[in-house]
Design a protein around this motif. Structure first.
Motif, PDB file in Angstrom:
ATOM      1  N   ARG A 104      -0.314   8.135  -0.821  1.00 35.34           N
ATOM      2  CA  ARG A 104       0.100   9.333  -1.552  1.00 35.34           C
ATOM      3  C   ARG A 104      -0.783  10.469  -1.067  1.00 35.34           C
ATOM      4  O   ARG A 104      -1.879  10.248  -0.570  1.00 35.34           O
ATOM      5  CB  ARG A 104      -0.065   9.134  -3.047  1.00 35.34           C
ATOM      6  N   TYR A 124       0.864  -1.172   0.000  1.00 32.82           N
ATOM      7  CA  TYR A 124       0.000   0.000   0.000  1.00 32.82           C
ATOM      8  C   TYR A 124       0.900   1.221   0.000  1.00 32.82           C
ATOM      9  O   TYR A 124       1.786   1.352   0.829  1.00 32.82           O
ATOM     10  CB  TYR A 124      -0.911  -0.003   1.238  1.00 32.82           C
ATOM     11  N   THR A 125       0.686   2.109  -0.970  1.00 31.02           N
ATOM     12  CA  THR A 125       1.500   3.317  -1.085  1.00 31.02           C
ATOM     13  C   THR A 125       0.631   4.537  -0.814  1.00 31.02           C
ATOM     14  O   THR A 125      -0.141   4.958  -1.684  1.00 31.02           O
ATOM     15  CB  THR A 125       2.108   3.422  -2.500  1.00 31.02           C
ATOM     16  N   GLU A 184      -0.344  -1.716  -4.794  1.00 32.16           N
ATOM     17  CA  GLU A 184       0.485  -2.284  -5.863  1.00 32.16           C
ATOM     18  C   GLU A 184       0.857  -3.717  -5.512  1.00 32.16           C
ATOM     19  O   GLU A 184       1.211  -4.003  -4.378  1.00 32.16           O
ATOM     20  CB  GLU A 184       1.759  -1.461  -6.058  1.00 32.16           C
TER      21      GLU A 184
END
Length: 126
Positions: free
Chosen positions: A64, A61-62, A71
């Motif tokens: 932002r 988990y990114t 991803e």
């Protein structure tokens, strides 16, 4: 069995004994991907609409500032395709080690193959 057939089968047996665990795993994944009707990830190119099947290696988990992303790296024994779900923090069943089939259009980001918001089908756990 002819001499040529026995040589081929002996060669396969010897390759199986001398191959590393990673090579055997990659061969098995390529076979499973072909059975699912997937295109080898190595043959996918930018802009192509594909169906790829394999095992998830990593799921990240990114966070932002504008748009969170989930991803996952899908490995099919030949290459890796990164699956990216925009605006998602978690998807049930998307976890490392899980087998799935994903469909979508291939893009290239940082010299890596990527499919954004793919359609996917989770395979039954083995």
């Amino acid at each position: 069995m002819t001499t040529d057939e026995s040589r081929v089968s002996l060669r396969r047996i010897l390759q199986r004994f001398t191959a590393s665990e990673a090579e055997i795993d990659a061969q098995e994944l390529r076979r499973e991907s072909a059975e699912c009707g997937g295109i080898p990830a190595q043959q996918c190119s930018r802009g192509q609409l594909v169906s790829v099947a394999g095992r998830l290696r990593t799921v990240v988990y990114t966070p932002r500032t504008n748009l969170p992303t989930l991803e996952a790296d899908l490995y099919d024994g030949s290459d890796v395709v990164t699956l990216v779900w925009l605006g998602r923090r978690h998807i049930a069943g998307i976890e490392p080690g899980r087998h799935l089939t994903a469909r979508g259009r291939v893009a290239v980001r940082d010299d890596r193959k990527v499919i954004y918001n793919p359609y996917y089908e989770l395979d039954s756990p083995k």
